[in-house]
Write a protein that holds these residues in place. Structure first.
Motif, PDB file in Angstrom:
ATOM      1  N   ALA A 141       0.819  -1.209   0.000  1.00  0.00           N
ATOM      2  CA  ALA A 141       0.000   0.000   0.000  1.00  0.00           C
ATOM      3  C   ALA A 141       0.855   1.261   0.000  1.00  0.00           C
ATOM      4  O   ALA A 141       0.521   2.240  -0.679  1.00  0.00           O
ATOM      5  CB  ALA A 141      -0.933  -0.002   1.216  1.00  0.00           C
ATOM      6  N   LEU A 142       1.960   1.238   0.727  1.00  0.00           N
ATOM      7  CA  LEU A 142       2.815   2.421   0.765  1.00  0.00           C
ATOM      8  C   LEU A 142       3.358   2.761  -0.615  1.00  0.00           C
ATOM      9  O   LEU A 142       3.361   3.930  -1.022  1.00  0.00           O
ATOM     10  CB  LEU A 142       3.969   2.224   1.750  1.00  0.00           C
ATOM     11  N   ASP A 143       3.821   1.763  -1.345  1.00  0.00           N
ATOM     12  CA  ASP A 143       4.326   2.027  -2.695  1.00  0.00           C
ATOM     13  C   ASP A 143       3.219   2.580  -3.596  1.00  0.00           C
ATOM     14  O   ASP A 143       3.414   3.555  -4.321  1.00  0.00           O
ATOM     15  CB  ASP A 143       4.898   0.745  -3.310  1.00  0.00           C
ATOM     16  N   VAL A 144       2.054   1.946  -3.540  1.00  0.00           N
ATOM     17  CA  VAL A 144       0.952   2.376  -4.396  1.00  0.00           C
ATOM     18  C   VAL A 144       0.437   3.752  -3.974  1.00  0.00           C
ATOM     19  O   VAL A 144       0.252   4.645  -4.810  1.00  0.00           O
ATOM     20  CB  VAL A 144      -0.195   1.347  -4.356  1.00  0.00           C
ATOM     21  N   TYR A 145       0.213   3.940  -2.679  1.00  0.00           N
ATOM     22  CA  TYR A 145      -0.354   5.201  -2.203  1.00  0.00           C
ATOM     23  C   TYR A 145       0.598   6.373  -2.403  1.00  0.00           C
ATOM     24  O   TYR A 145       0.163   7.491  -2.708  1.00  0.00           O
ATOM     25  CB  TYR A 145      -0.733   5.091  -0.726  1.00  0.00           C
ATOM     26  N   GLU A 146       1.895   6.146  -2.198  1.00  0.00           N
ATOM     27  CA  GLU A 146       2.839   7.246  -2.378  1.00  0.00           C
ATOM     28  C   GLU A 146       2.910   7.657  -3.856  1.00  0.00           C
ATOM     29  O   GLU A 146       2.967   8.856  -4.167  1.00  0.00           O
ATOM     30  CB  GLU A 146       4.214   6.852  -1.845  1.00  0.00           C
ATOM     31  N   SER A 147       2.896   6.691  -4.752  1.00  0.00           N
ATOM     32  CA  SER A 147       2.888   7.016  -6.182  1.00  0.00           C
ATOM     33  C   SER A 147       1.584   7.710  -6.568  1.00  0.00           C
ATOM     34  O   SER A 147       1.581   8.713  -7.297  1.00  0.00           O
ATOM     35  CB  SER A 147       3.060   5.740  -7.014  1.00  0.00           C
ATOM     36  N   TYR A 148       0.490   7.185  -6.094  1.00  0.00           N
ATOM     37  CA  TYR A 148      -0.834   7.761  -6.375  1.00  0.00           C
ATOM     38  C   TYR A 148      -0.924   9.178  -5.817  1.00  0.00           C
ATOM     39  O   TYR A 148      -1.414  10.096  -6.480  1.00  0.00           O
ATOM     40  CB  TYR A 148      -1.881   6.846  -5.758  1.00  0.00           C
ATOM     41  N   ASN A 149      -0.419   9.372  -4.609  1.00  0.00           N
ATOM     42  CA  ASN A 149      -0.494  10.677  -3.971  1.00  0.00           C
ATOM     43  C   ASN A 149       0.291  11.728  -4.742  1.00  0.00           C
ATOM     44  O   ASN A 149      -0.131  12.884  -4.858  1.00  0.00           O
ATOM     45  CB  ASN A 149       0.031  10.592  -2.540  1.00  0.00           C
ATOM     46  N   GLN A 150       1.441  11.342  -5.269  1.00  0.00           N
ATOM     47  CA  GLN A 150       2.231  12.290  -6.050  1.00  0.00           C
ATOM     48  C   GLN A 150       1.486  12.719  -7.309  1.00  0.00           C
ATOM     49  O   GLN A 150       1.512  13.894  -7.692  1.00  0.00           O
ATOM     50  CB  GLN A 150       3.581  11.667  -6.434  1.00  0.00           C
ATOM     51  N   ILE A 151       0.794  11.780  -7.933  1.00  0.00           N
ATOM     52  CA  ILE A 151       0.013  12.109  -9.127  1.00  0.00           C
ATOM     53  C   ILE A 151      -1.172  12.996  -8.760  1.00  0.00           C
ATOM     54  O   ILE A 151      -1.518  13.938  -9.481  1.00  0.00           O
ATOM     55  CB  ILE A 151      -0.442  10.824  -9.837  1.00  0.00           C
ATOM     56  N   LEU A 152      -1.793  12.728  -7.618  1.00  0.00           N
ATOM     57  CA  LEU A 152      -2.888  13.585  -7.154  1.00  0.00           C
ATOM     58  C   LEU A 152      -2.400  15.018  -6.936  1.00  0.00           C
ATOM     59  O   LEU A 152      -3.081  15.986  -7.295  1.00  0.00           O
ATOM     60  CB  LEU A 152      -3.481  13.028  -5.855  1.00  0.00           C
ATOM     61  N   ARG A 153      -1.223  15.156  -6.360  1.00  0.00           N
ATOM     62  CA  ARG A 153      -0.651  16.489  -6.162  1.00  0.00           C
ATOM     63  C   ARG A 153      -0.394  17.174  -7.493  1.00  0.00           C
ATOM     64  O   ARG A 153      -0.712  18.355  -7.675  1.00  0.00           O
ATOM     65  CB  ARG A 153       0.664  16.385  -5.383  1.00  0.00           C
ATOM     66  N   ASN A 154       0.198  16.435  -8.411  1.00  0.00           N
ATOM     67  CA  ASN A 154       0.555  17.016  -9.701  1.00  0.00           C
ATOM     68  C   ASN A 154      -0.664  17.477 -10.492  1.00  0.00           C
ATOM     69  O   ASN A 154      -0.578  18.406 -11.305  1.00  0.00           O
ATOM     70  CB  ASN A 154       1.360  16.016 -10.541  1.00  0.00           C
ATOM     71  N   THR A 155      -1.790  16.807 -10.276  1.00  0.00           N
ATOM     72  CA  THR A 155      -3.011  17.157 -10.998  1.00  0.00           C
ATOM     73  C   THR A 155      -3.920  18.070 -10.182  1.00  0.00           C
ATOM     74  O   THR A 155      -5.052  18.340 -10.592  1.00  0.00           O
ATOM     75  CB  THR A 155      -3.785  15.883 -11.389  1.00  0.00           C
ATOM     76  N   LEU A 156      -3.424  18.515  -9.013  1.00  0.00           N
ATOM     77  CA  LEU A 156      -4.186  19.426  -8.142  1.00  0.00           C
ATOM     78  C   LEU A 156      -5.545  18.843  -7.779  1.00  0.00           C
ATOM     79  O   LEU A 156      -6.576  19.527  -7.818  1.00  0.00           O
ATOM     80  CB  LEU A 156      -4.356  20.795  -8.810  1.00  0.00           C
ATOM     81  N   ALA A 157      -5.547  17.553  -7.442  1.00  0.00           N
ATOM     82  CA  ALA A 157      -6.787  16.873  -7.065  1.00  0.00           C
ATOM     83  C   ALA A 157      -7.353  17.468  -5.774  1.00  0.00           C
ATOM     84  O   ALA A 157      -6.647  18.103  -4.986  1.00  0.00           O
ATOM     85  CB  ALA A 157      -6.529  15.379  -6.883  1.00  0.00           C
ATOM     86  N   SER A 158      -8.625  17.238  -5.552  1.00  0.00           N
ATOM     87  CA  SER A 158      -9.307  17.807  -4.388  1.00  0.00           C
ATOM     88  C   SER A 158      -9.011  17.054  -3.099  1.00  0.00           C
ATOM     89  O   SER A 158      -9.407  17.491  -2.014  1.00  0.00           O
ATOM     90  CB  SER A 158     -10.817  17.826  -4.625  1.00  0.00           C
ATOM     91  N   PHE A 159      -8.333  15.927  -3.180  1.00  0.00           N
ATOM     92  CA  PHE A 159      -7.972  15.160  -1.982  1.00  0.00           C
ATOM     93  C   PHE A 159      -6.571  14.596  -2.157  1.00  0.00           C
ATOM     94  O   PHE A 159      -6.078  14.433  -3.264  1.00  0.00           O
ATOM     95  CB  PHE A 159      -8.966  14.015  -1.735  1.00  0.00           C
ATOM     96  N   GLN A 160      -5.913  14.324  -1.020  1.00  0.00           N
ATOM     97  CA  GLN A 160      -4.589  13.717  -1.021  1.00  0.00           C
ATOM     98  C   GLN A 160      -4.526  12.671   0.084  1.00  0.00           C
ATOM     99  O   GLN A 160      -5.439  12.561   0.910  1.00  0.00           O
ATOM    100  CB  GLN A 160      -3.500  14.771  -0.849  1.00  0.00           C
ATOM    101  N   LEU A 161      -3.422  11.903   0.118  1.00  0.00           N
ATOM    102  CA  LEU A 161      -3.335  10.736   0.993  1.00  0.00           C
ATOM    103  C   LEU A 161      -2.293  10.869   2.101  1.00  0.00           C
ATOM    104  O   LEU A 161      -1.921   9.873   2.706  1.00  0.00           O
ATOM    105  CB  LEU A 161      -3.007   9.483   0.154  1.00  0.00           C
TER     106      LEU A 161
END
Length: 213
Positions: A141-161
């Motif tokens: 989960a850490l590998d997946v969530y950290e990668s996912y979270n970086q993409i969420l940041r880059n796309t200025l998503a409304s939520f982060q992890l």
């Protein structure tokens, strides 16, 4: 992070390519978020089903509660993509839901099989199974969530992890301490189990990728 256990192997280019493609499609992003919710829910439910007894500790209750909260977090995020009705865990509202369930079930079975071959007293098997399965899931989960979270940041998503990731790291610290106290061969045993998890996750990721092509 203070834990010293080994990391799982992750094909980050493949994972990131999949995550970027998922986020580009509101429908696929909904399915992905709801599937993450399902996996967290399975973890919470399994903890309560297998570890609810006279020895239930504060750690177990806290962990089950946090997993349930993570499931709710992802469910709410998934529902933000729906206007007509709330998401269920039916297969048509999941991204390869059956494959996700199989991944979890096979991983748990691998841990139980490994412990049966050990010299550890049988009365410790249930608790150790919980510890090892949780450790493997949360390393992944850490590998997946950290990668996912970086993409969420880059796309200025409304939520982060960020907070969720911190809790997963805390779980790993607790798991390691408990495993070390019960299994003198935990390092070599964990290495064998990590290799099995690597294979199972690789298959699951391939299924996810096929779903969004």
């Amino acid at each position: 992070m203070s834990y010293t256990i080994s990391k799982v192997e992750t094909d980050f280019p493949k994972l990131n390519s999949f995550l970027k493609k998922v986020i580009e499609s509101p429908k696929q992003h909904f399915l992905w978020l709801n599937t993450l919710s399902l996996l967290e829910h399975i973890g919470s439910r399994k903890i309560l089903l297998t570890q609810s007894n006279q020895n239930t500790s504060e750690m177990i209750l806290r962990h089950a509660t946090e997993e349930a909260r993570h499931a709710l977090f992802f469910k709410k995020a998934a529902n933000s993509y729906r206007e007509d009705q709330e998401a269920t865990y039916k297969n048509n509202e999941l991204l390869r839901g059956s494959s996700a369930k199989i991944y979890f079930a096979k991983l748990d079975a691998s841990v139980r099989k490994e412990l049966k071959k050990s010299n550890i007293a049988p009365e410790h098997h249930s608790f150790l199974s919980y510890l090892y399965t949780t450790t493997l899931i949360e390393l992944r989960a850490l590998d997946v969530y950290e990668s996912y979270n970086q993409i969420l940041r880059n796309t200025l998503a409304s939520f982060q992890l960020d907070n969720l990731i911190l809790e997963e790291e805390g779980h790993l610290d607790e798991m390691q301490k408990e495993i070390m106290s019960l299994d003198s061969e935990y390092m070599t045993r964990l290495e064998r189990l990590i290799q099995k998890e690597n294979t199972l996750f690789s298959k699951l990721l391939n299924q996810f990728i096929l779903a969004v092509v």
